[in-house]
Enzyme design. Structure first.
Site, PDB file in Angstrom:
ATOM      1  NE  ARG A 123      -4.219  -1.820   1.900  1.00 50.02           N
ATOM      2  CZ  ARG A 123      -4.282  -2.976   2.560  1.00 50.02           C
ATOM      3  NH1 ARG A 123      -3.334  -3.285   3.443  1.00 50.02           N
ATOM      4  NH2 ARG A 123      -5.274  -3.820   2.352  1.00 50.02           N
ATOM      5  CE  LYS A 145       0.878  12.690 -14.810  1.00 51.95           C
ATOM      6  NZ  LYS A 145       0.497  13.621 -15.912  1.00 51.95           N
ATOM      7  CD  GLU A 187       8.553  15.480 -21.955  1.00 52.14           C
ATOM      8  OE1 GLU A 187       7.874  16.495 -21.727  1.00 52.14           O
ATOM      9  OE2 GLU A 187       8.039  14.362 -22.156  1.00 52.14           O
ATOM     10  CE  LYS A 229       6.264  17.546 -14.216  1.00 52.88           C
ATOM     11  NZ  LYS A 229       6.980  16.346 -14.671  1.00 52.88           N
ATOM     12  CD  GLU A 239      -2.379  15.849 -15.561  1.00 50.15           C
ATOM     13  OE1 GLU A 239      -2.810  15.661 -16.700  1.00 50.15           O
ATOM     14  OE2 GLU A 239      -1.418  15.208 -15.093  1.00 50.15           O
ATOM     15  NE  ARG A 243       1.653  17.018 -12.738  1.00 51.18           N
ATOM     16  CZ  ARG A 243       2.199  16.213 -11.838  1.00 51.18           C
ATOM     17  NH1 ARG A 243       1.857  16.324 -10.564  1.00 51.18           N
ATOM     18  NH2 ARG A 243       3.095  15.298 -12.189  1.00 51.18           N
ATOM     19  CG  ASN A 247      -0.492  15.941 -20.062  1.00 56.01           C
ATOM     20  OD1 ASN A 247       0.331  15.056 -19.885  1.00 56.01           O
ATOM     21  ND2 ASN A 247      -1.392  16.269 -19.144  1.00 56.01           N
ATOM     22  CG  HIS A 250       3.081  14.402 -23.351  1.00 58.63           C
ATOM     23  ND1 HIS A 250       3.746  15.588 -23.598  1.00 58.63           N
ATOM     24  CD2 HIS A 250       3.910  13.651 -22.591  1.00 58.63           C
ATOM     25  CE1 HIS A 250       4.929  15.536 -23.010  1.00 58.63           C
ATOM     26  NE2 HIS A 250       5.059  14.378 -22.391  1.00 58.63           N
ATOM     27  CG  HIS A 254       1.384   9.483 -24.378  1.00 57.45           C
ATOM     28  ND1 HIS A 254       0.820   9.798 -23.164  1.00 57.45           N
ATOM     29  CD2 HIS A 254       2.719   9.668 -24.221  1.00 57.45           C
ATOM     30  CE1 HIS A 254       1.764  10.145 -22.313  1.00 57.45           C
ATOM     31  NE2 HIS A 254       2.929  10.084 -22.936  1.00 57.45           N
ATOM     32  CG  HIS A 267       8.342  10.094 -24.046  1.00 55.64           C
ATOM     33  ND1 HIS A 267       6.972   9.989 -24.089  1.00 55.64           N
ATOM     34  CD2 HIS A 267       8.615  11.203 -23.300  1.00 55.64           C
ATOM     35  CE1 HIS A 267       6.427  10.982 -23.402  1.00 55.64           C
ATOM     36  NE2 HIS A 267       7.401  11.720 -22.909  1.00 55.64           N
TER      37      HIS A 267
END
Length: 364
Positions: A123, A145, A187, A229, A239, A243, A247, A250, A254, A267
Protein backbone atom coordinates in the site's frame (compact mmCIF):
# COMPACT_ATOMS: atom_id res chain seq x y z
CA UNK A 1 31.10 19.78 -5.94
CA UNK A 2 30.42 20.80 -2.35
CA UNK A 3 26.93 20.94 -0.88
CA UNK A 4 27.23 24.73 -0.87
CA UNK A 5 27.15 24.60 -4.69
CA UNK A 6 24.02 22.46 -4.88
CA UNK A 7 20.74 24.07 -5.72
CA UNK A 8 17.53 23.11 -3.98
CA UNK A 9 14.04 23.73 -5.31
CA UNK A 10 11.09 22.83 -3.15
CA UNK A 11 8.00 21.21 -4.67
CA UNK A 12 5.12 22.62 -2.65
CA UNK A 13 2.46 19.93 -2.38
CA UNK A 14 0.33 18.03 0.12
CA UNK A 15 3.67 16.55 1.17
CA UNK A 16 6.39 18.89 -0.03
CA UNK A 17 9.75 17.51 -1.11
CA UNK A 18 13.08 18.88 -2.35
CA UNK A 19 14.62 18.67 -5.80
CA UNK A 20 18.40 18.76 -5.39
CA UNK A 21 20.31 19.93 -8.47
CA UNK A 22 24.01 19.12 -8.80
CA UNK A 23 23.96 16.68 -5.87
CA UNK A 24 26.65 13.94 -6.18
CA UNK A 25 25.51 10.32 -6.20
CA UNK A 26 28.07 9.51 -3.52
CA UNK A 27 26.36 11.80 -1.00
CA UNK A 28 22.84 10.38 -1.15
CA UNK A 29 23.63 8.24 1.91
CA UNK A 30 24.40 11.32 4.00
CA UNK A 31 21.03 12.77 2.99
CA UNK A 32 19.27 9.57 4.03
CA UNK A 33 20.89 9.84 7.47
CA UNK A 34 19.23 13.25 7.85
CA UNK A 35 15.70 11.95 7.28
CA UNK A 36 13.47 11.88 10.36
CA UNK A 37 12.31 8.32 9.64
CA UNK A 38 15.19 5.86 9.83
CA UNK A 39 16.23 3.96 6.70
CA UNK A 40 17.57 0.41 7.03
CA UNK A 41 16.71 -1.43 3.81
CA UNK A 42 17.03 -0.01 0.29
CA UNK A 43 15.89 -1.48 -3.03
CA UNK A 44 17.67 0.09 -5.99
CA UNK A 45 15.71 -0.47 -9.20
CA UNK A 46 17.63 0.19 -12.41
CA UNK A 47 18.87 -1.05 -15.79
CA UNK A 48 22.14 -3.01 -15.97
CA UNK A 49 23.78 -0.38 -18.20
CA UNK A 50 23.00 2.35 -15.65
CA UNK A 51 24.23 0.18 -12.78
CA UNK A 52 27.48 -0.52 -14.63
CA UNK A 53 28.02 3.23 -14.89
CA UNK A 54 26.83 4.50 -11.53
CA UNK A 55 26.20 1.73 -8.96
CA UNK A 56 29.73 1.93 -7.55
CA UNK A 57 29.44 5.68 -6.98
CA UNK A 58 25.99 5.43 -5.45
CA UNK A 59 26.94 2.53 -3.18
CA UNK A 60 29.86 4.52 -1.71
CA UNK A 61 27.38 6.43 0.38
CA UNK A 62 25.14 3.49 1.23
CA UNK A 63 27.56 1.29 3.19
CA UNK A 64 25.51 1.68 6.38
CA UNK A 65 22.39 0.22 4.77
CA UNK A 66 21.18 -3.18 3.64
CA UNK A 67 20.94 -2.72 -0.13
CA UNK A 68 19.56 -4.98 -2.86
CA UNK A 69 19.66 -4.33 -6.59
CA UNK A 70 16.68 -5.15 -8.81
CA UNK A 71 17.68 -5.16 -12.48
CA UNK A 72 15.06 -4.43 -15.12
CA UNK A 73 15.62 -4.89 -18.89
CA UNK A 74 15.65 -1.67 -20.89
CA UNK A 75 12.68 -0.51 -22.94
CA UNK A 76 9.26 1.12 -22.63
CA UNK A 77 7.61 -2.31 -22.89
CA UNK A 78 9.02 -3.14 -19.42
CA UNK A 79 6.48 -0.74 -17.89
CA UNK A 80 4.02 -3.61 -17.55
CA UNK A 81 2.00 -5.45 -14.92
CA UNK A 82 4.07 -8.54 -15.62
CA UNK A 83 7.29 -6.71 -14.73
CA UNK A 84 5.58 -5.20 -11.68
CA UNK A 85 4.72 -8.71 -10.48
CA UNK A 86 8.31 -9.86 -10.97
CA UNK A 87 9.61 -6.88 -8.98
CA UNK A 88 7.20 -7.73 -6.17
CA UNK A 89 8.40 -11.34 -6.04
CA UNK A 90 12.04 -10.22 -5.93
CA UNK A 91 11.37 -7.58 -3.27
CA UNK A 92 9.69 -10.12 -1.00
CA UNK A 93 12.57 -12.52 -1.52
CA UNK A 94 14.92 -9.79 -0.24
CA UNK A 95 12.79 -9.19 2.83
CA UNK A 96 11.30 -5.86 1.80
CA UNK A 97 8.67 -4.44 4.13
CA UNK A 98 6.76 -1.22 4.76
CA UNK A 99 9.94 0.53 5.97
CA UNK A 100 11.90 -0.28 2.80
CA UNK A 101 13.03 2.66 0.64
CA UNK A 102 12.96 2.38 -3.16
CA UNK A 103 15.64 4.24 -5.12
CA UNK A 104 14.74 4.69 -8.79
CA UNK A 105 18.10 5.00 -10.55
CA UNK A 106 17.67 5.74 -14.24
CA UNK A 107 15.54 7.52 -16.79
CA UNK A 108 11.83 7.96 -17.32
CA UNK A 109 10.98 4.26 -17.69
CA UNK A 110 12.72 3.34 -14.43
CA UNK A 111 11.23 6.33 -12.64
CA UNK A 112 7.72 5.40 -13.75
CA UNK A 113 8.05 1.66 -13.08
CA UNK A 114 9.95 1.86 -9.79
CA UNK A 115 7.70 4.69 -8.64
CA UNK A 116 4.53 2.73 -9.41
CA UNK A 117 5.99 -0.30 -7.65
CA UNK A 118 6.69 1.87 -4.58
CA UNK A 119 3.15 3.27 -4.72
CA UNK A 120 1.45 -0.15 -4.54
CA UNK A 121 3.88 -2.40 -2.65
CA UNK A 122 2.29 -2.98 0.77
CA UNK A 123 0.00 0.00 0.00
CA UNK A 124 2.90 2.35 -0.56
CA UNK A 125 6.52 2.68 0.56
CA UNK A 126 9.07 5.47 0.39
CA UNK A 127 10.70 6.50 -2.88
CA UNK A 128 13.67 8.59 -3.95
CA UNK A 129 14.08 9.50 -7.60
CA UNK A 130 17.68 9.55 -8.86
CA UNK A 131 17.27 10.62 -12.51
CA UNK A 132 20.20 9.87 -14.82
CA UNK A 133 18.80 11.10 -18.14
CA UNK A 134 17.96 14.60 -19.33
CA UNK A 135 14.28 13.73 -19.73
CA UNK A 136 14.08 12.41 -16.17
CA UNK A 137 16.02 15.32 -14.69
CA UNK A 138 13.93 18.07 -16.27
CA UNK A 139 10.55 16.37 -16.26
CA UNK A 140 9.53 12.85 -15.31
CA UNK A 141 11.24 12.60 -11.89
CA UNK A 142 9.38 15.70 -10.67
CA UNK A 143 5.70 15.70 -9.80
CA UNK A 144 4.96 12.29 -8.35
CA UNK A 145 3.22 10.79 -11.39
CA UNK A 146 4.11 7.09 -11.74
CA UNK A 147 2.61 4.49 -14.06
CA UNK A 148 2.79 1.37 -16.19
CA UNK A 149 1.38 0.83 -19.65
CA UNK A 150 -1.58 -1.18 -20.92
CA UNK A 151 -2.19 -2.45 -24.49
CA UNK A 152 -4.91 0.20 -24.81
CA UNK A 153 -2.56 3.09 -24.09
CA UNK A 154 0.49 4.51 -22.38
CA UNK A 155 0.47 5.15 -18.61
CA UNK A 156 -3.16 4.01 -18.27
CA UNK A 157 -2.44 2.39 -14.89
CA UNK A 158 -0.84 4.89 -12.56
CA UNK A 159 -0.85 6.85 -9.33
CA UNK A 160 0.36 10.03 -7.69
CA UNK A 161 3.21 8.95 -5.39
CA UNK A 162 5.55 11.86 -4.57
CA UNK A 163 9.15 10.95 -3.76
CA UNK A 164 10.96 11.81 -0.54
CA UNK A 165 13.37 13.74 -2.76
CA UNK A 166 14.71 14.06 -6.28
CA UNK A 167 18.50 13.65 -6.34
CA UNK A 168 19.96 15.07 -9.55
CA UNK A 169 23.64 14.57 -10.36
CA UNK A 170 24.48 16.47 -13.56
CA UNK A 171 27.52 14.28 -14.25
CA UNK A 172 25.27 11.37 -15.21
CA UNK A 173 24.40 13.29 -18.38
CA UNK A 174 27.99 13.13 -19.66
CA UNK A 175 27.65 9.54 -20.90
CA UNK A 176 24.14 9.99 -22.30
CA UNK A 177 23.71 8.95 -25.98
CA UNK A 178 22.41 11.81 -28.11
CA UNK A 179 19.12 10.04 -28.80
CA UNK A 180 18.49 10.14 -25.03
CA UNK A 181 19.47 13.80 -24.98
CA UNK A 182 16.82 14.42 -27.64
CA UNK A 183 14.17 12.90 -25.38
CA UNK A 184 14.95 15.47 -22.71
CA UNK A 185 15.26 18.35 -25.15
CA UNK A 186 11.74 17.68 -26.43
CA UNK A 187 10.37 17.99 -22.88
CA UNK A 188 12.49 21.05 -22.13
CA UNK A 189 11.33 22.82 -25.29
CA UNK A 190 7.77 21.89 -24.30
CA UNK A 191 8.33 23.65 -20.95
CA UNK A 192 9.50 26.76 -22.81
CA UNK A 193 6.47 26.70 -25.10
CA UNK A 194 3.90 26.48 -22.33
CA UNK A 195 5.38 28.77 -19.70
CA UNK A 196 8.70 30.49 -20.46
CA UNK A 197 9.31 32.38 -23.71
CA UNK A 198 12.77 33.43 -22.42
CA UNK A 199 13.68 29.74 -22.14
CA UNK A 200 12.56 29.30 -25.76
CA UNK A 201 14.95 32.14 -26.71
CA UNK A 202 17.67 30.39 -24.70
CA UNK A 203 17.21 27.24 -26.77
CA UNK A 204 17.39 29.28 -29.98
CA UNK A 205 20.60 31.08 -29.01
CA UNK A 206 22.43 28.20 -27.29
CA UNK A 207 22.18 25.50 -29.96
CA UNK A 208 25.96 25.17 -30.36
CA UNK A 209 26.66 25.13 -26.63
CA UNK A 210 23.97 22.56 -25.96
CA UNK A 211 25.13 20.35 -28.83
CA UNK A 212 28.72 20.37 -27.60
CA UNK A 213 27.47 19.66 -24.06
CA UNK A 214 28.96 22.76 -22.44
CA UNK A 215 28.59 21.95 -18.68
CA UNK A 216 27.58 25.46 -17.62
CA UNK A 217 24.96 25.73 -20.38
CA UNK A 218 23.58 22.27 -19.59
CA UNK A 219 23.39 23.14 -15.91
CA UNK A 220 21.44 26.28 -16.77
CA UNK A 221 19.18 24.34 -19.15
CA UNK A 222 18.32 21.65 -16.58
CA UNK A 223 17.81 24.20 -13.79
CA UNK A 224 15.55 26.49 -15.81
CA UNK A 225 13.54 23.68 -17.35
CA UNK A 226 13.04 21.75 -14.11
CA UNK A 227 12.05 25.03 -12.43
CA UNK A 228 9.12 25.34 -14.85
CA UNK A 229 7.97 21.83 -13.93
CA UNK A 230 8.34 22.50 -10.19
CA UNK A 231 6.40 25.77 -10.44
CA UNK A 232 3.48 24.17 -12.28
CA UNK A 233 3.33 21.04 -10.11
CA UNK A 234 3.40 23.18 -6.97
CA UNK A 235 0.29 24.97 -8.19
CA UNK A 236 -1.59 21.83 -9.22
CA UNK A 237 -0.20 18.59 -7.82
CA UNK A 238 -3.14 16.37 -8.82
CA UNK A 239 -3.57 17.73 -12.36
CA UNK A 240 -6.94 19.37 -11.83
CA UNK A 241 -6.06 22.43 -13.88
CA UNK A 242 -2.81 24.13 -14.92
CA UNK A 243 -0.69 20.96 -14.64
CA UNK A 244 -2.53 19.64 -17.67
CA UNK A 245 -0.50 22.10 -19.76
CA UNK A 246 2.53 19.85 -19.27
CA UNK A 247 0.86 17.40 -21.64
CA UNK A 248 1.49 19.58 -24.70
CA UNK A 249 2.35 17.19 -27.54
CA UNK A 250 1.65 14.13 -25.42
CA UNK A 251 -1.85 13.24 -26.63
CA UNK A 252 -0.50 13.01 -30.17
CA UNK A 253 2.85 11.54 -29.06
CA UNK A 254 1.40 8.83 -26.82
CA UNK A 255 -1.00 7.77 -29.59
CA UNK A 256 1.96 7.44 -31.94
CA UNK A 257 4.06 5.48 -29.42
CA UNK A 258 1.18 3.09 -28.68
CA UNK A 259 0.33 2.61 -32.34
CA UNK A 260 3.97 1.72 -33.07
CA UNK A 261 4.13 -0.59 -30.02
CA UNK A 262 6.92 1.60 -28.52
CA UNK A 263 9.30 0.63 -31.32
CA UNK A 264 10.76 2.89 -33.97
CA UNK A 265 9.93 6.11 -32.13
CA UNK A 266 11.25 7.30 -28.78
CA UNK A 267 9.17 9.23 -26.27
CA UNK A 268 10.97 12.45 -27.12
CA UNK A 269 10.49 11.92 -30.83
CA UNK A 270 6.80 11.27 -30.27
CA UNK A 271 6.46 14.43 -28.17
CA UNK A 272 8.34 16.46 -30.79
CA UNK A 273 6.01 15.33 -33.57
CA UNK A 274 3.07 15.81 -31.20
CA UNK A 275 4.12 19.40 -30.44
CA UNK A 276 4.15 20.19 -34.15
CA UNK A 277 0.74 18.56 -34.66
CA UNK A 278 -0.65 20.55 -31.71
CA UNK A 279 0.86 23.74 -33.15
CA UNK A 280 -0.86 23.18 -36.50
CA UNK A 281 -4.14 22.53 -34.69
CA UNK A 282 -3.62 25.73 -32.67
CA UNK A 283 -2.97 27.64 -35.89
CA UNK A 284 -6.22 26.33 -37.36
CA UNK A 285 -7.99 27.65 -34.26
CA UNK A 286 -6.32 31.07 -34.46
CA UNK A 287 -4.20 30.62 -31.32
CA UNK A 288 -0.80 30.82 -32.99
CA UNK A 289 0.54 32.26 -36.25
CA UNK A 290 1.98 30.17 -39.06
CA UNK A 291 5.30 31.99 -38.53
CA UNK A 292 5.29 30.77 -34.92
CA UNK A 293 4.51 27.22 -36.05
CA UNK A 294 7.50 27.37 -38.40
CA UNK A 295 9.66 28.80 -35.60
CA UNK A 296 8.76 25.84 -33.38
CA UNK A 297 9.47 23.36 -36.19
CA UNK A 298 12.85 24.94 -36.92
CA UNK A 299 13.93 24.84 -33.27
CA UNK A 300 13.08 21.16 -32.95
CA UNK A 301 14.91 20.44 -36.20
CA UNK A 302 18.01 22.32 -34.95
CA UNK A 303 18.34 19.66 -32.25
CA UNK A 304 17.72 16.74 -34.59
CA UNK A 305 14.18 16.13 -33.38
CA UNK A 306 11.65 14.92 -35.97
CA UNK A 307 8.70 17.08 -36.99
CA UNK A 308 7.08 14.52 -39.31
CA UNK A 309 6.69 10.74 -39.54
CA UNK A 310 5.97 8.45 -42.45
CA UNK A 311 3.84 5.37 -42.97
CA UNK A 312 1.14 6.09 -40.38
CA UNK A 313 -2.66 6.04 -40.69
CA UNK A 314 -4.20 9.27 -39.31
CA UNK A 315 -7.52 7.53 -38.65
CA UNK A 316 -5.85 4.79 -36.59
CA UNK A 317 -3.94 7.41 -34.60
CA UNK A 318 -7.15 9.35 -33.98
CA UNK A 319 -8.69 6.14 -32.63
CA UNK A 320 -5.72 5.66 -30.30
CA UNK A 321 -6.38 9.13 -28.89
CA UNK A 322 -9.76 7.91 -27.61
CA UNK A 323 -7.95 6.20 -24.72
CA UNK A 324 -6.09 9.33 -23.58
CA UNK A 325 -6.34 9.82 -19.80
CA UNK A 326 -7.16 13.51 -20.18
CA UNK A 327 -10.39 12.88 -22.11
CA UNK A 328 -13.64 13.69 -20.36
CA UNK A 329 -17.14 12.51 -21.19
CA UNK A 330 -16.07 11.22 -24.59
CA UNK A 331 -14.50 14.57 -25.52
CA UNK A 332 -10.82 14.78 -26.43
CA UNK A 333 -8.96 17.24 -24.21
CA UNK A 334 -5.91 18.69 -25.94
CA UNK A 335 -3.21 21.14 -24.94
CA UNK A 336 -2.53 23.78 -27.57
CA UNK A 337 0.17 26.47 -27.69
CA UNK A 338 -1.12 30.04 -27.53
CA UNK A 339 1.79 31.92 -29.03
CA UNK A 340 5.20 31.00 -27.60
CA UNK A 341 5.38 30.89 -23.81
CA UNK A 342 1.70 30.19 -23.19
CA UNK A 343 -0.72 27.31 -23.73
CA UNK A 344 -4.39 26.53 -23.22
CA UNK A 345 -6.50 23.49 -22.46
CA UNK A 346 -8.89 22.96 -25.38
CA UNK A 347 -12.09 20.93 -24.93
CA UNK A 348 -13.73 21.66 -28.27
CA UNK A 349 -11.44 20.08 -30.86
CA UNK A 350 -13.35 18.27 -33.58
CA UNK A 351 -12.12 14.93 -34.91
CA UNK A 352 -11.84 16.54 -38.35
CA UNK A 353 -9.50 19.20 -36.92
CA UNK A 354 -7.36 16.59 -35.18
CA UNK A 355 -7.17 14.54 -38.39
CA UNK A 356 -6.05 17.63 -40.27
CA UNK A 357 -3.29 18.16 -37.69
CA UNK A 358 -2.16 14.55 -38.13
CA UNK A 359 -2.00 15.06 -41.90
CA UNK A 360 0.40 17.98 -41.36
CA UNK A 361 2.95 15.71 -39.65
CA UNK A 362 2.49 12.46 -41.61
CA UNK A 363 4.64 12.37 -44.72
CA UNK A 364 4.15 10.01 -47.67
Amino acid sequence: MSSAEWQKIEVLADRSYPVYLGAPLEELGDYLHSLPEKVEHILIISHQTVLDLYAKRLMKGLEDYRVNLLVVPAGETEKSLERLSQLTTAALRYGADRKTLVVALGGGVIGDLAGFFASVFMRGIRLIQVPTTLLAQVDSSIGGKVAVNHPAGKNILGAFHPPQAVWTDFTTLESLPWIEVENGLAESIKHALIADSDLFDFFETQVDGIKRRDPSIWRMMVTRSSSVKVRIVSQDEREQGIRGLLNLGHSFGHALETQMNYRGVTHGQGVSIGIVAAAHLANAKGLITLDEVEKIEQLLQHYGLPTTISGQDPQALLQRMQADKKNQGGRKILILPQGIGNAVISKDCLDSEILAAWHHVISD
